[in-house]
Design a protein around this motif. Sequence first.
Motif, PDB file in Angstrom:
ATOM      1  N   ILE A 416       0.851  -1.204   0.000  1.00 25.58           N
ATOM      2  CA  ILE A 416       0.000   0.000   0.000  1.00 25.58           C
ATOM      3  C   ILE A 416       0.875   1.238   0.000  1.00 25.58           C
ATOM      4  N   ARG A 417       0.501   2.204  -0.865  1.00 27.93           N
ATOM      5  CA  ARG A 417       1.176   3.510  -0.902  1.00 27.93           C
ATOM      6  C   ARG A 417       0.166   4.585  -0.472  1.00 27.93           C
ATOM      7  N   ASP A 418       0.593   5.456   0.397  1.00 32.44           N
ATOM      8  CA  ASP A 418      -0.247   6.570   0.854  1.00 32.44           C
ATOM      9  C   ASP A 418      -0.140   7.717  -0.159  1.00 32.44           C
ATOM     10  N   VAL A 419      -1.195   7.951  -0.904  1.00 36.54           N
ATOM     11  CA  VAL A 419      -1.207   9.022  -1.915  1.00 36.54           C
ATOM     12  C   VAL A 419      -2.181  10.124  -1.494  1.00 36.54           C
ATOM     13  N   SER A 420      -2.367  10.306  -0.187  1.00 35.50           N
ATOM     14  CA  SER A 420      -3.320  11.321   0.297  1.00 35.50           C
ATOM     15  C   SER A 420      -2.918  12.722  -0.147  1.00 35.50           C
ATOM     16  N   THR A 421      -1.594  13.002  -0.116  1.00 38.42           N
ATOM     17  CA  THR A 421      -1.146  14.338  -0.514  1.00 38.42           C
ATOM     18  C   THR A 421      -1.450  14.607  -1.977  1.00 38.42           C
ATOM     19  N   GLN A 422      -1.128  13.622  -2.835  1.00 37.74           N
ATOM     20  CA  GLN A 422      -1.427  13.788  -4.261  1.00 37.74           C
ATOM     21  C   GLN A 422      -2.926  13.893  -4.496  1.00 37.74           C
ATOM     22  N   LYS A 423      -3.698  13.093  -3.760  1.00 38.51           N
ATOM     23  CA  LYS A 423      -5.153  13.137  -3.923  1.00 38.51           C
ATOM     24  C   LYS A 423      -5.700  14.498  -3.487  1.00 38.51           C
ATOM     25  N   ALA A 424      -5.165  15.036  -2.391  1.00 37.50           N
ATOM     26  CA  ALA A 424      -5.624  16.347  -1.933  1.00 37.50           C
ATOM     27  C   ALA A 424      -5.338  17.421  -2.974  1.00 37.50           C
ATOM     28  N   ALA A 425      -4.144  17.307  -3.636  1.00 41.77           N
ATOM     29  CA  ALA A 425      -3.824  18.271  -4.686  1.00 41.77           C
ATOM     30  C   ALA A 425      -4.796  18.146  -5.857  1.00 41.77           C
ATOM     31  N   GLU A 426      -5.114  16.898  -6.235  1.00 45.02           N
ATOM     32  CA  GLU A 426      -6.077  16.702  -7.327  1.00 45.02           C
ATOM     33  C   GLU A 426      -7.453  17.243  -6.950  1.00 45.02           C
ATOM     34  N   ASP A 427      -7.875  16.970  -5.713  1.00 39.41           N
ATOM     35  CA  ASP A 427      -9.182  17.479  -5.275  1.00 39.41           C
ATOM     36  C   ASP A 427      -9.206  19.002  -5.252  1.00 39.41           C
ATOM     37  N   ALA A 428      -8.089  19.609  -4.821  1.00 35.98           N
ATOM     38  CA  ALA A 428      -8.031  21.077  -4.807  1.00 35.98           C
ATOM     39  C   ALA A 428      -8.146  21.634  -6.220  1.00 35.98           C
ATOM     40  N   LEU A 429      -7.487  20.926  -7.178  1.00 32.26           N
ATOM     41  CA  LEU A 429      -7.585  21.357  -8.568  1.00 32.26           C
ATOM     42  C   LEU A 429      -9.013  21.242  -9.076  1.00 32.26           C
ATOM     43  N   LYS A 430      -9.698  20.128  -8.739  1.00 31.37           N
ATOM     44  CA  LYS A 430     -11.089  19.961  -9.148  1.00 31.37           C
ATOM     45  C   LYS A 430     -11.976  21.016  -8.488  1.00 31.37           C
ATOM     46  N   ALA A 431     -11.718  21.305  -7.199  1.00 33.54           N
ATOM     47  CA  ALA A 431     -12.517  22.320  -6.504  1.00 33.54           C
ATOM     48  C   ALA A 431     -12.331  23.688  -7.143  1.00 33.54           C
ATOM     49  N   SER A 432     -11.078  23.981  -7.533  1.00 27.40           N
ATOM     50  CA  SER A 432     -10.826  25.253  -8.195  1.00 27.40           C
ATOM     51  C   SER A 432     -11.585  25.339  -9.512  1.00 27.40           C
ATOM     52  N   ALA A 433     -11.558  24.216 -10.273  1.00 23.61           N
ATOM     53  CA  ALA A 433     -12.307  24.196 -11.533  1.00 23.61           C
ATOM     54  C   ALA A 433     -13.799  24.375 -11.277  1.00 23.61           C
ATOM     55  N   GLU A 434     -14.309  23.768 -10.202  1.00 18.17           N
ATOM     56  CA  GLU A 434     -15.732  23.897  -9.894  1.00 18.17           C
ATOM     57  C   GLU A 434     -16.079  25.327  -9.490  1.00 18.17           C
ATOM     58  N   ARG A 435     -15.169  25.994  -8.759  1.00 16.11           N
ATOM     59  CA  ARG A 435     -15.427  27.388  -8.387  1.00 16.11           C
ATOM     60  C   ARG A 435     -15.538  28.277  -9.624  1.00 16.11           C
ATOM     61  N   TYR A 436     -14.598  28.070 -10.568  1.00 14.37           N
ATOM     62  CA  TYR A 436     -14.683  28.865 -11.790  1.00 14.37           C
ATOM     63  C   TYR A 436     -15.927  28.504 -12.594  1.00 14.37           C
ATOM     64  N   ARG A 437     -16.332  27.240 -12.496  1.00 15.30           N
ATOM     65  CA  ARG A 437     -17.576  26.833 -13.165  1.00 15.30           C
ATOM     66  C   ARG A 437     -18.770  27.544 -12.538  1.00 15.30           C
ATOM     67  N   GLN A 438     -18.780  27.667 -11.218  1.00 11.83           N
ATOM     68  CA  GLN A 438     -19.859  28.370 -10.544  1.00 11.83           C
ATOM     69  C   GLN A 438     -19.868  29.856 -10.903  1.00 11.83           C
ATOM     70  N   LEU A 439     -18.653  30.443 -11.020  1.00 11.87           N
ATOM     71  CA  LEU A 439     -18.592  31.837 -11.451  1.00 11.87           C
ATOM     72  C   LEU A 439     -19.201  32.011 -12.835  1.00 11.87           C
ATOM     73  N   PHE A 440     -18.924  31.062 -13.724  1.00 10.38           N
ATOM     74  CA  PHE A 440     -19.482  31.100 -15.076  1.00 10.38           C
ATOM     75  C   PHE A 440     -20.999  30.929 -15.044  1.00 10.38           C
ATOM     76  N   GLU A 441     -21.481  29.933 -14.291  1.00 11.91           N
ATOM     77  CA  GLU A 441     -22.915  29.638 -14.273  1.00 11.91           C
ATOM     78  C   GLU A 441     -23.716  30.744 -13.588  1.00 11.91           C
ATOM     79  N   ASN A 442     -23.156  31.341 -12.538  1.00 17.45           N
ATOM     80  CA  ASN A 442     -23.908  32.311 -11.744  1.00 17.45           C
ATOM     81  C   ASN A 442     -23.605  33.759 -12.121  1.00 17.45           C
ATOM     82  N   SER A 443     -22.924  33.960 -13.243  1.00 20.15           N
ATOM     83  CA  SER A 443     -22.653  35.325 -13.682  1.00 20.15           C
ATOM     84  C   SER A 443     -23.961  36.050 -13.974  1.00 20.15           C
ATOM     85  N   PRO A 444     -24.103  37.312 -13.566  1.00 22.44           N
ATOM     86  CA  PRO A 444     -25.345  38.045 -13.858  1.00 22.44           C
ATOM     87  C   PRO A 444     -25.495  38.396 -15.331  1.00 22.44           C
TER      88      PRO A 444
END
Length: 803
Positions: A416-444
């Motif tokens: 077993i290899r602990d890849v929590s750090t890499q996974k957290a980085a990937e999740d942060a990248l996905k969260a960032s993409a989702e935030r920009y997606r929300q900015l796009f969707e909720n733009s007035p």
Amino acid sequence: MASALKNPSSSRNIPLDYRRRHLLWVGLAVLSLNLIALLLSEVFILSSFRDLEEERIREHADRAVNTLAREGEFLRRMVVDEAFWDKAYAFAADPGSNDMTGDMTAETLEEGRLSAIIMTDAEGRILFSCGYDLDAGSESSVAPVLLENLFPIQKRLTEGEIGSVQVGLLFARPYPFQVAAAPILKSDGTGPGRGMLLYARELNPGRIDKLGELIQLDLGIDSEKNLQTADSGVAVRRQGGTISAHVNLPDLLGRPGGALDVTIDRLIYSRGRASVRYFLCWTLGSSLLFALLAIWLLNRVSRLDARRAERDRLVRNLLERSGEAIFLIGMTDGRVLEANPRGRELFPLKEKAPRAENVFRTPEGNPFWEELSGQVREGLGNFSAELQNRSGQALWCEGSATQVSGEEDHYLLLQIRDVSTQKAAEDALKASAERYRQLFENSPLPMWVVDMENLRYLDVNQTALETYGYSREEFLAMPVLNPRPAGDGTRFPEVVSREKGGEDSVGPWPHRCKDGRILDMEIVRKEIPFADRSALLVMAEDMTEKESLRREADQVSRLAALGELAAGVAHEINNPNGMILRNLDFIGDILSDALPLLEKEGEAGLQLGGLDFSQVRTEVPQLIDDMQQGAGHIRDIVRDMKDFVRLDDPSDDGPLDLNEAVATAVRLLDGPIRKATDAFELQLGDDLPPGVGSSRQIGQVVLNLVMNACQSLPDRSRGILVRTRFDPAKKRILAEVIDQGRGVAKEDLERLTDPFFTTRREQGGTGLGLSVSARIVKQHRGTLSFQTEPGKGTQVTLALPVA
């Protein structure tokens, strides 16, 4: 690692007496453990459960007694409200003095849930009595037990303090009564008492059941049972699966009372007994398992020692030096046999050889071992999953599982290899993409993405869908030339080339909505990478309202210029017109003085200007009057024009004379009205209260409405009615313009006050008249309403608040 599992040592060299002696000790330990467990459970555990259930039934008994006491308190309050009353006090002295009995009907007993009401005078004579069967819902006779005990109850009242109330139970067959008796006093609680008022409620099984439902208990009252109990007055009895508490209830008159029974199931004791049985079974099973395990250990100890020594010698260095977590797990029993330091760091093992399903679990608590072993059997050794160790720490792990074989068993080597750090980085990248997606969707502002290669829409936000009225599927399926109006696509190649040249804005650009509306949109674009392709991010801003405001501002500017011009022209007209008016007055005076002097000459055939003197005497004064009226009309028109075009300022707001504003507008439109119709009528209401606002602005509104009415008439035979009146219900002054014109289509009615909307575009209509009028009315806190019927005419009502 497989070689570490070879050549286990044999257990046949263990002496037979050694094994028998240990087997005897194991048997004695099992027997002693079970006897101790049985004794402890009976002496301590079950007795505690019995005490607990007795405490619980006593608490329920207290609740039941308190419930009866609350019922008695409610009854006491009801009887006090009626007994301490001047009307009841007068009735007790003279039953014919009022209609006290009219207040004590069957409905009164039903609403108060009473079985009887009895009123007596000071000597104990019954003045009024009424019985009621609550179950049948009808009147009945008063229970004999109540009549028999009236005198003792009234005696207790008279012996007590004034204003005292007797509340309690009267026990009789078959059911007891809950009674509240109060002396009849004045409303202020003073006497002397003139009798007694008694309320009674029968505690039949139905009533007791309702009380039991109220507190969720099984209740019963025995009128003949009065137990000899301890000072607490509560006797507890156990019978089968139930436990009961019997509470002595005193009689109101001190006679032997009855008992309140509270019964519940022995759930506490039953659960305790079940727990004890489970504990004993668990103890017995554990003891047997311990015995079997001890026997098995005796037979396997030497073999396991040899296997462990061989395995340790071969793999110790590999396990301890590896940077990955490594576990050796038995395939048959799923036990973790070995773990290197990295493995124990990630997944602490708090016991020796724990089962894998207890070590490797998902954050939801589900065992991961079963899924992993199934994948290994199917030949799928690699995995990626989120696991939780025993400390509650969630780890995102990747690894592989390999099956290895020993001489007697199969094992699973888990890396077993602990890849929590890499996974957290990937999740942060996905969260960032989702935030920009929300900015796009909720733009007035409406936004979309266009593929630069095939000129198709790639994505669109919710604001664009709401603005243009399309669904997401419809919008993405449209060619990129939509939503532009037909014939406007010639500009698009130019726009694309300009974008490639670096320009980032285009506009205004007309866009067509799904419902046909045309919007003037200002476009801002930016080339961006999108899904590994070159794309164009487009943001649109609706300029329609801004353009409307600009046009209205232009119109206001033109009106201001017209006002300055009108003021100058009015000055030039007023000067000569004033001279004409003054000279006409002078000429009139001369004519008045000259006519008497020329009277004699006129008889001799005098002619002036080719007219006989008789014609001069009758027609010339009329001509002077006509010239004076005409000049006065010019003066009024110039004055109204100056007032109308003069710019308003806040100081113009004041008392508003609606009749004057309407009359001024009608005078200004005298020419267009005469040209449009032969049937014009003006009705000005009498005694209209003043409003608040600008007379010139309201006059402009009326002028626009009357002009629209004139333009809607198909011929001169159709009429126009302009009238004012007062609506006292709504406290509004009204100006109504009613025409017999062409009317307005229903689909155009809601758009009448939209800027630049007109049905007379070909005749030069601008569509600003009603828009400006609606804004003026809104500023005056008024309303402008339309009622129309195509082909028959339109009624426009201007409503303004009074001052």
